[in-house]
Design a protein around this motif. Structure first.
Motif, PDB file in Angstrom:
ATOM      1  N   VAL A  20       0.809  -1.104  -0.178  1.00  0.00           N
ATOM      2  CA  VAL A  20       0.182  -0.150   0.146  1.00  0.00           C
ATOM      3  C   VAL A  20       0.830   1.300  -0.026  1.00  0.00           C
ATOM      4  O   VAL A  20       0.792   2.190  -1.014  1.00  0.00           O
ATOM      5  N   GLU A  21       1.994   1.341   0.863  1.00  0.00           N
ATOM      6  CA  GLU A  21       2.714   2.235   0.822  1.00  0.00           C
ATOM      7  C   GLU A  21       3.507   2.373  -0.559  1.00  0.00           C
ATOM      8  O   GLU A  21       3.809   3.644  -0.748  1.00  0.00           O
ATOM      9  N   THR A  22       4.026   1.456  -1.135  1.00  0.00           N
ATOM     10  CA  THR A  22       4.617   1.452  -2.410  1.00  0.00           C
ATOM     11  C   THR A  22       3.547   2.136  -3.487  1.00  0.00           C
ATOM     12  O   THR A  22       4.140   3.242  -4.185  1.00  0.00           O
ATOM     13  N   LEU A  23       2.481   1.726  -3.403  1.00  0.00           N
ATOM     14  CA  LEU A  23       1.298   2.450  -4.364  1.00  0.00           C
ATOM     15  C   LEU A  23       1.197   3.730  -4.120  1.00  0.00           C
ATOM     16  O   LEU A  23       1.201   4.647  -5.005  1.00  0.00           O
ATOM     17  N   SER A  63      10.161   7.538  -8.639  1.00  0.00           N
ATOM     18  CA  SER A  63      10.731   6.397  -9.251  1.00  0.00           C
ATOM     19  C   SER A  63      10.929   5.246  -8.302  1.00  0.00           C
ATOM     20  O   SER A  63      10.800   5.642  -7.139  1.00  0.00           O
ATOM     21  N   ASN A  64      11.431   4.060  -9.016  1.00  0.00           N
ATOM     22  CA  ASN A  64      11.666   2.975  -8.139  1.00  0.00           C
ATOM     23  C   ASN A  64      12.664   3.168  -7.160  1.00  0.00           C
ATOM     24  O   ASN A  64      12.824   3.073  -6.116  1.00  0.00           O
ATOM     25  N   ALA A  65      13.795   3.997  -7.661  1.00  0.00           N
ATOM     26  CA  ALA A  65      15.021   4.202  -7.042  1.00  0.00           C
ATOM     27  C   ALA A  65      14.603   5.405  -5.786  1.00  0.00           C
ATOM     28  O   ALA A  65      15.047   5.069  -4.611  1.00  0.00           O
ATOM     29  N   GLU A  66      13.547   6.248  -6.167  1.00  0.00           N
ATOM     30  CA  GLU A  66      13.267   7.162  -4.980  1.00  0.00           C
ATOM     31  C   GLU A  66      12.300   6.292  -4.074  1.00  0.00           C
ATOM     32  O   GLU A  66      12.330   6.614  -2.869  1.00  0.00           O
ATOM     33  N   HIS A 111       7.348  -5.333  -5.047  1.00  0.00           N
ATOM     34  CA  HIS A 111       6.361  -4.785  -4.565  1.00  0.00           C
ATOM     35  C   HIS A 111       5.331  -3.996  -5.582  1.00  0.00           C
ATOM     36  O   HIS A 111       4.208  -4.304  -5.742  1.00  0.00           O
ATOM     37  N   VAL A 112       5.907  -3.378  -6.468  1.00  0.00           N
ATOM     38  CA  VAL A 112       5.150  -2.748  -7.526  1.00  0.00           C
ATOM     39  C   VAL A 112       4.691  -3.984  -8.645  1.00  0.00           C
ATOM     40  O   VAL A 112       3.270  -3.777  -8.940  1.00  0.00           O
ATOM     41  N   SER A 113       5.196  -5.011  -8.814  1.00  0.00           N
ATOM     42  CA  SER A 113       4.703  -6.305  -9.301  1.00  0.00           C
ATOM     43  C   SER A 113       3.616  -6.858  -8.702  1.00  0.00           C
ATOM     44  O   SER A 113       2.605  -7.087  -9.287  1.00  0.00           O
ATOM     45  N   ASN A 114       3.704  -6.947  -7.373  1.00  0.00           N
ATOM     46  CA  ASN A 114       2.556  -7.596  -6.563  1.00  0.00           C
ATOM     47  C   ASN A 114       1.455  -6.552  -6.707  1.00  0.00           C
ATOM     48  O   ASN A 114       0.220  -6.961  -6.798  1.00  0.00           O
ATOM     49  N   VAL A 115       1.649  -5.474  -6.573  1.00  0.00           N
ATOM     50  CA  VAL A 115       0.451  -4.312  -6.503  1.00  0.00           C
ATOM     51  C   VAL A 115      -0.306  -4.313  -7.970  1.00  0.00           C
ATOM     52  O   VAL A 115      -1.460  -4.500  -8.016  1.00  0.00           O
ATOM     53  N   LEU A 116       0.452  -4.500  -8.929  1.00  0.00           N
ATOM     54  CA  LEU A 116      -0.292  -4.614 -10.415  1.00  0.00           C
ATOM     55  C   LEU A 116      -0.998  -5.890 -10.396  1.00  0.00           C
ATOM     56  O   LEU A 116      -2.060  -6.035 -10.868  1.00  0.00           O
ATOM     57  N   SER A 117      -0.260  -7.049  -9.976  1.00  0.00           N
ATOM     58  CA  SER A 117      -1.003  -8.318 -10.158  1.00  0.00           C
ATOM     59  C   SER A 117      -2.022  -8.553  -9.215  1.00  0.00           C
ATOM     60  O   SER A 117      -3.244  -9.040  -9.653  1.00  0.00           O
ATOM     61  N   LYS A 118      -2.171  -8.031  -7.904  1.00  0.00           N
ATOM     62  CA  LYS A 118      -3.368  -8.386  -6.998  1.00  0.00           C
ATOM     63  C   LYS A 118      -4.260  -7.292  -7.623  1.00  0.00           C
ATOM     64  O   LYS A 118      -5.492  -7.983  -7.152  1.00  0.00           O
ATOM     65  N   ALA A 169      -4.929  -6.575 -10.408  1.00  0.00           N
ATOM     66  CA  ALA A 169      -5.237  -6.559 -11.963  1.00  0.00           C
ATOM     67  C   ALA A 169      -5.223  -5.515 -12.674  1.00  0.00           C
ATOM     68  O   ALA A 169      -6.052  -4.932 -13.657  1.00  0.00           O
ATOM     69  N   LEU A 170      -3.982  -4.846 -12.587  1.00  0.00           N
ATOM     70  CA  LEU A 170      -3.532  -3.419 -13.502  1.00  0.00           C
ATOM     71  C   LEU A 170      -2.642  -3.846 -14.234  1.00  0.00           C
ATOM     72  O   LEU A 170      -1.525  -4.471 -14.042  1.00  0.00           O
ATOM     73  N   ARG A 171      -2.675  -3.124 -15.532  1.00  0.00           N
ATOM     74  CA  ARG A 171      -1.719  -3.242 -16.620  1.00  0.00           C
ATOM     75  C   ARG A 171      -0.351  -2.597 -16.253  1.00  0.00           C
ATOM     76  O   ARG A 171       0.672  -3.276 -16.447  1.00  0.00           O
ATOM     77  N   ASP A 172      -0.128  -1.537 -15.706  1.00  0.00           N
ATOM     78  CA  ASP A 172       1.103  -0.823 -15.497  1.00  0.00           C
ATOM     79  C   ASP A 172       0.941   0.180 -14.631  1.00  0.00           C
ATOM     80  O   ASP A 172      -0.251   0.618 -13.879  1.00  0.00           O
ATOM     81  N   ARG A 173       2.100   1.107 -14.368  1.00  0.00           N
ATOM     82  CA  ARG A 173       1.858   2.125 -13.292  1.00  0.00           C
ATOM     83  C   ARG A 173       0.946   3.329 -13.860  1.00  0.00           C
ATOM     84  O   ARG A 173       0.330   3.842 -12.681  1.00  0.00           O
ATOM     85  N   VAL A 174       0.728   3.553 -15.057  1.00  0.00           N
ATOM     86  CA  VAL A 174      -0.369   4.511 -15.079  1.00  0.00           C
ATOM     87  C   VAL A 174      -1.755   3.963 -14.502  1.00  0.00           C
ATOM     88  O   VAL A 174      -2.354   4.622 -13.781  1.00  0.00           O
ATOM     89  N   GLN A 175      -2.054   2.749 -14.664  1.00  0.00           N
ATOM     90  CA  GLN A 175      -3.221   2.095 -13.941  1.00  0.00           C
ATOM     91  C   GLN A 175      -3.240   2.369 -12.560  1.00  0.00           C
ATOM     92  O   GLN A 175      -4.216   2.551 -11.898  1.00  0.00           O
ATOM     93  N   ALA A 176      -2.067   1.957 -12.205  1.00  0.00           N
ATOM     94  CA  ALA A 176      -1.869   2.278 -10.614  1.00  0.00           C
ATOM     95  C   ALA A 176      -2.073   3.413  -9.892  1.00  0.00           C
ATOM     96  O   ALA A 176      -2.901   3.604  -8.941  1.00  0.00           O
TER      97      ALA A 176
END
Length: 223
Positions: free
Chosen positions: A163-166, A174-177, A192-199, A201-208
């Protein structure tokens, strides 16, 4: 392996120009061209490319409808192209599932970079576009017209760290930040980002980003 690309634009010179630029790269291969939206959808089905460069204004089927069909039917990433820097196109393209938005006068290096970024599973979110997108999401929520809103309860599928990553991702970090903020490695952030998108059901960071604002996890002006 090369990044497979389909270029769709009703102007032959534009298609040829973009095709030449991309084909000149060692890691990119233009597998097909299309002159309208219907041809673009058919080309994606036939060639299963990694990225579709798609003009918004085209005959037979416009780019927005083509983007909706491609994003719904395949894993191909869509980058929208237009000569018009109008908010409505940015919003509609992103809501259709596009991972990026470029003007046709984009510089050669920026075009190549866009294809590589999107193919890698990231997205093109320039700060100015993000601010406009966020403003539109807030307006649509107030008007009760948000596109396929995600309920806050759906975030229960995420761990506290996810949740904090989202939240940080939605702020444009950015991922580094994010790694620096959370005191973890960049590899951990990518997980974490991959898990957020998967859980979710989002296509990418835009949708996130859209999800974070639609659920109220992040609000305009929040730190």
């Amino acid at each position: 392996m090369s990044i497979r690309v389909v270029v769709a634009d009703d102007q032959e010179l534009v298609r040829a120009g973009f095709g030449m630029i991309l084909d000149a790269q060692d890691d990119i291969e233009v597998v097909a061209e299309a002159g309208d939206g219907e041809q673009a959808v058919a080309a994606v089905r036939r060639h299963t490319p990694d990225v579709l460069l798609l003009d918004i204004r085209m005959p037979v089927m416009d780019g927005l409808e083509a983007a909706r069909q491609v994003c719904a039917q395949s894993g191909c990433k869509v980058v929208m192209l237009t000569t018009f820097d109008l908010d409505e196109y940015v919003y509609e393209a992103l809501y259709a599932g596009a991972s990026g938005f470029l003007l046709k006068d984009v510089r050669r290096d920026d075009l190549v970079h866009a294809v590589r970024v999107v193919a890698a599973g990231d997205s093109l979110l320039a700060p100015a576009v993000t601010r406009r997108l966020v403003a539109d999401i807030v307006r649509r929520r107030r008007e009760g017209a948000a596109a396929e809103p995600v309920t806050p309860q759906r975030l229960d599928a995420l761990t506290a760290r996810e949740v904090e990553t989202l939240r940080l991702l939605a702020r444009g970090l950015s991922n580094a930040e994010i790694a620096t903020t959370l005191f973890v490695s960049e590899h951990t952030v990518k997980t974490h980002v991959s898990n957020v998108l998967s859980k979710l059901a989002l296509r990418d960071r835009v949708q996130a980003v859209i999800c974070a604002y639609e659920t109220g996890l992040v609000t305009p002006g929040s730190p």
